[in-house]
Design an enzyme around this catalytic site. Structure first.
Site, PDB file in Angstrom:
ATOM      1  N   ASN A  31       0.787  -1.081  -0.120  1.00  0.00           N
ATOM      2  CA  ASN A  31      -0.042   0.054   0.183  1.00  0.00           C
ATOM      3  C   ASN A  31       0.860   1.196   0.182  1.00  0.00           C
ATOM      4  O   ASN A  31       1.573   1.497   1.021  1.00  0.00           O
ATOM      5  CB  ASN A  31      -0.822  -0.156   1.151  1.00  0.00           C
ATOM      6  CG  ASN A  31      -1.745   1.399   1.432  1.00  0.00           C
ATOM      7  OD1 ASN A  31      -1.760   1.962   0.554  1.00  0.00           O
ATOM      8  ND2 ASN A  31      -2.256   1.361   2.662  1.00  0.00           N
ATOM      9  N   TRP A  32       0.964   1.897  -1.235  1.00  0.00           N
ATOM     10  CA  TRP A  32       2.001   3.014  -1.328  1.00  0.00           C
ATOM     11  C   TRP A  32       1.227   4.585  -0.612  1.00  0.00           C
ATOM     12  O   TRP A  32       2.016   5.153  -0.444  1.00  0.00           O
ATOM     13  CB  TRP A  32       2.211   3.347  -2.685  1.00  0.00           C
ATOM     14  CG  TRP A  32       3.038   2.360  -3.289  1.00  0.00           C
ATOM     15  CD1 TRP A  32       3.333   0.868  -2.842  1.00  0.00           C
ATOM     16  CD2 TRP A  32       3.457   2.354  -4.914  1.00  0.00           C
ATOM     17  NE1 TRP A  32       4.104   0.362  -3.719  1.00  0.00           N
ATOM     18  CE2 TRP A  32       4.218   1.106  -5.140  1.00  0.00           C
ATOM     19  CE3 TRP A  32       3.603   3.307  -5.711  1.00  0.00           C
ATOM     20  CZ2 TRP A  32       4.737   0.713  -6.324  1.00  0.00           C
ATOM     21  CZ3 TRP A  32       4.244   2.926  -6.998  1.00  0.00           C
ATOM     22  CH2 TRP A  32       4.791   1.755  -7.418  1.00  0.00           C
ATOM     23  N   LYS A  33       0.190   4.277  -0.238  1.00  0.00           N
ATOM     24  CA  LYS A  33      -0.460   5.540   0.237  1.00  0.00           C
ATOM     25  C   LYS A  33      -0.303   6.603  -0.480  1.00  0.00           C
ATOM     26  O   LYS A  33      -0.172   6.753  -1.483  1.00  0.00           O
ATOM     27  CB  LYS A  33       0.076   5.633   1.914  1.00  0.00           C
ATOM     28  CG  LYS A  33      -0.159   4.538   2.667  1.00  0.00           C
ATOM     29  CD  LYS A  33      -0.155   4.553   4.046  1.00  0.00           C
ATOM     30  CE  LYS A  33      -0.209   3.026   4.803  1.00  0.00           C
ATOM     31  NZ  LYS A  33       0.002   3.382   6.158  1.00  0.00           N
ATOM     32  N   HIS A  62      -9.588   1.329   4.557  1.00  0.00           N
ATOM     33  CA  HIS A  62      -8.173   1.137   5.317  1.00  0.00           C
ATOM     34  C   HIS A  62      -8.508   2.011   6.350  1.00  0.00           C
ATOM     35  O   HIS A  62      -9.136   3.027   6.605  1.00  0.00           O
ATOM     36  CB  HIS A  62      -7.044   1.599   4.201  1.00  0.00           C
ATOM     37  CG  HIS A  62      -5.863   1.887   5.016  1.00  0.00           C
ATOM     38  ND1 HIS A  62      -5.679   2.689   5.799  1.00  0.00           N
ATOM     39  CD2 HIS A  62      -4.903   0.886   4.779  1.00  0.00           C
ATOM     40  CE1 HIS A  62      -4.148   2.438   6.266  1.00  0.00           C
ATOM     41  NE2 HIS A  62      -3.821   1.296   5.759  1.00  0.00           N
ATOM     42  N   GLU A 102      -6.934   4.403   7.778  1.00  0.00           N
ATOM     43  CA  GLU A 102      -6.893   6.049   7.483  1.00  0.00           C
ATOM     44  C   GLU A 102      -8.028   6.627   6.705  1.00  0.00           C
ATOM     45  O   GLU A 102      -8.271   7.811   7.023  1.00  0.00           O
ATOM     46  CB  GLU A 102      -5.503   6.070   6.635  1.00  0.00           C
ATOM     47  CG  GLU A 102      -4.020   6.066   7.666  1.00  0.00           C
ATOM     48  CD  GLU A 102      -3.056   5.296   6.815  1.00  0.00           C
ATOM     49  OE1 GLU A 102      -2.769   5.672   5.626  1.00  0.00           O
ATOM     50  OE2 GLU A 102      -2.025   4.735   7.186  1.00  0.00           O
ATOM     51  N   GLU A 113      -5.696  -5.176  10.078  1.00  0.00           N
ATOM     52  CA  GLU A 113      -4.559  -4.423  10.316  1.00  0.00           C
ATOM     53  C   GLU A 113      -4.861  -3.674  11.784  1.00  0.00           C
ATOM     54  O   GLU A 113      -5.663  -2.749  11.685  1.00  0.00           O
ATOM     55  CB  GLU A 113      -4.383  -3.139   9.470  1.00  0.00           C
ATOM     56  CG  GLU A 113      -4.219  -3.892   8.100  1.00  0.00           C
ATOM     57  CD  GLU A 113      -3.519  -2.746   7.034  1.00  0.00           C
ATOM     58  OE1 GLU A 113      -2.559  -3.008   6.685  1.00  0.00           O
ATOM     59  OE2 GLU A 113      -4.287  -1.728   6.715  1.00  0.00           O
ATOM     60  N   GLY A 131       2.284   1.953  10.753  1.00  0.00           N
ATOM     61  CA  GLY A 131       3.319   3.013  10.898  1.00  0.00           C
ATOM     62  C   GLY A 131       3.750   3.338  12.154  1.00  0.00           C
ATOM     63  O   GLY A 131       4.533   4.316  12.086  1.00  0.00           O
ATOM     64  N   SER A 180       3.280  -2.577  10.141  1.00  0.00           N
ATOM     65  CA  SER A 180       4.812  -2.727  10.645  1.00  0.00           C
ATOM     66  C   SER A 180       5.180  -3.904  10.316  1.00  0.00           C
ATOM     67  O   SER A 180       6.374  -4.485  10.808  1.00  0.00           O
ATOM     68  CB  SER A 180       5.190  -2.108  11.947  1.00  0.00           C
ATOM     69  OG  SER A 180       4.777  -0.680  12.239  1.00  0.00           O
ATOM     70  N   GLY A 213       2.921  -1.127   4.297  1.00  0.00           N
ATOM     71  CA  GLY A 213       2.931   0.232   4.073  1.00  0.00           C
ATOM     72  C   GLY A 213       4.315   0.470   3.776  1.00  0.00           C
ATOM     73  O   GLY A 213       5.025   0.460   2.781  1.00  0.00           O
ATOM     74  N   GLY A 214       5.098   1.074   4.937  1.00  0.00           N
ATOM     75  CA  GLY A 214       6.402   1.652   4.732  1.00  0.00           C
ATOM     76  C   GLY A 214       7.167   0.992   4.158  1.00  0.00           C
ATOM     77  O   GLY A 214       8.173   1.421   3.093  1.00  0.00           O
TER      78      GLY A 214
HETATM   79  P1  PGA Z   1       2.655  -0.025   7.478  1.00  0.00           P
HETATM   80  O1  PGA Z   1       1.114   0.126   6.951  1.00  0.00           O
HETATM   81  O2  PGA Z   1       3.329  -1.316   7.124  1.00  0.00           O
HETATM   82  O3  PGA Z   1       3.441   1.092   7.201  1.00  0.00           O
HETATM   83  O4  PGA Z   1       2.578  -0.030   9.177  1.00  0.00           O
HETATM   84  C1  PGA Z   1       0.575  -0.935   6.916  1.00  0.00           C
HETATM   85  C2  PGA Z   1      -0.839  -0.288   6.075  1.00  0.00           C
HETATM   86  O5  PGA Z   1      -1.240   0.856   6.492  1.00  0.00           O
HETATM   87  O6  PGA Z   1      -1.331  -0.837   5.176  1.00  0.00           O
END
Ligand code: PGA
Length: 253
Positions: free
Chosen positions: A10-12, A98, A100, A170, A176, A216, A237-238
């Site tokens: 997930n590149w956000k 998601h 967010e 998640e 994050g 994470s 994500g990251g």
């Molecule tokens: P993260 O994000 O790996 O940076 O914790 C995961 C996500 O939000 O899908």
């Protein structure tokens, strides 16, 4: 039933077009030369890069999906993107709900359910994201919260439609933050999720659904997560913003 193993990035809201094309190319090249297992790779870049990256990844087996979708067919919804727009550029996967988007854009289990229905109607695979906040876990409501996220969004779908969904668990407190749920904590919830899915469809359907863990995930914790009975992959994500890390996670199955 053998479930699909998935490493999804997930590149956000990261990467310009050029940077995104570069990352996609690196992922494709590394996957070609290094990925020997049967993992499916998916990337979810920002909307504006989808057409270019979907074309770039053609023939690679790497799936390019959207981070969101609108539940309505078309109309006066400024700033939104419809299911038929996505399929018209060859995109057949989308994240939905998601944390967010739930937190900043007021998405609810009901609106996620509507998005899931629209996606399925258009042959788009929803990757439905669920998970509890820290406060919900600390007050011991995490299982109930996740149950409601599943039942309120998936209620009314046929078994065949539920079978087409991918679930991403998640925990919000692990996204994050560098805090991962332990493999045991994650698996405990994945088993719960599969039980809820089984209750709203059938044991056979639930057994075939891939349930990803997110929060994470890194190369050094992927293997212990993937060794658990009910963890079928990761939503990353990251670490998905670096081809090396993304591939090392995918190689950990
Ligand atoms: P993260 O994000 O790996 O940076 O914790 C995961 C996500 O939000 O899908």
């Amino acid at each position: 039933m053998k479930r699909q193993k998935i490493a999804a990035g997930n590149w956000k809201m990261h990467k310009t077009l050029l940077e995104g094309q570069g990352l996609a190319q690196e992922i494709r090249t590394m996957a070609d030369s290094e990925l020997m297992n049967d993992a499916t790779l998916m990337v979810f870049p920002p909307f504006i890069h989808l057409q270019s990256l979907a074309k770039q990844m053609e023939g690679s087996g790497i799936i390019v999906g959207a981070q969101n979708i609108n539940q309505f067919e078309q109309g006066a919804y400024t700033g939104e993107v419809s299911a038929s727009m996505l399929t018209s550029i060859g995109v057949h996967h989308t994240l939905i709900g998601h944390s967010e988007r739930r937190q900043y854009y007021n998405e609810t289990n009901a609106s996620c359910g509507a998005k899931i229905q629209t996606s399925l109607k258009h042959g788009i695979t929803p990757v439905y994201c669920i998970g509890e906040t820290l406060e919900e876990r600390e007050s011991n409501r995490h299982f109930d919260v996740v149950s409601a996220q599943l039942t309120e969004a998936l209620a009314g779908l046929s078994n065949d439609d539920i079978a087409k969904c991918i679930i991403a668990y998640e925990p919000v407190w692990a996204i994050g933050t560098g805090k991962t749920a332990s493999a045991e904590q994650a698996n405990e919830m994945h088993i719960h999720i599969r039980k809820v899915l089984s209750d709203i469809s059938s044991a056979e359907t639930a057994n075939g659904i891939s349930i990803l863990y997110g929060g994470s995930v890194k190369p050094d914790n992927a293997q212990s997560l993937f060794s658990m009975s009910d963890i079928d992959g990761a939503l990353i994500g990251g670490a998905a913003l670096k081809a090396r890390d993304f591939l090392d996670i995918a190689k950990a199955f």
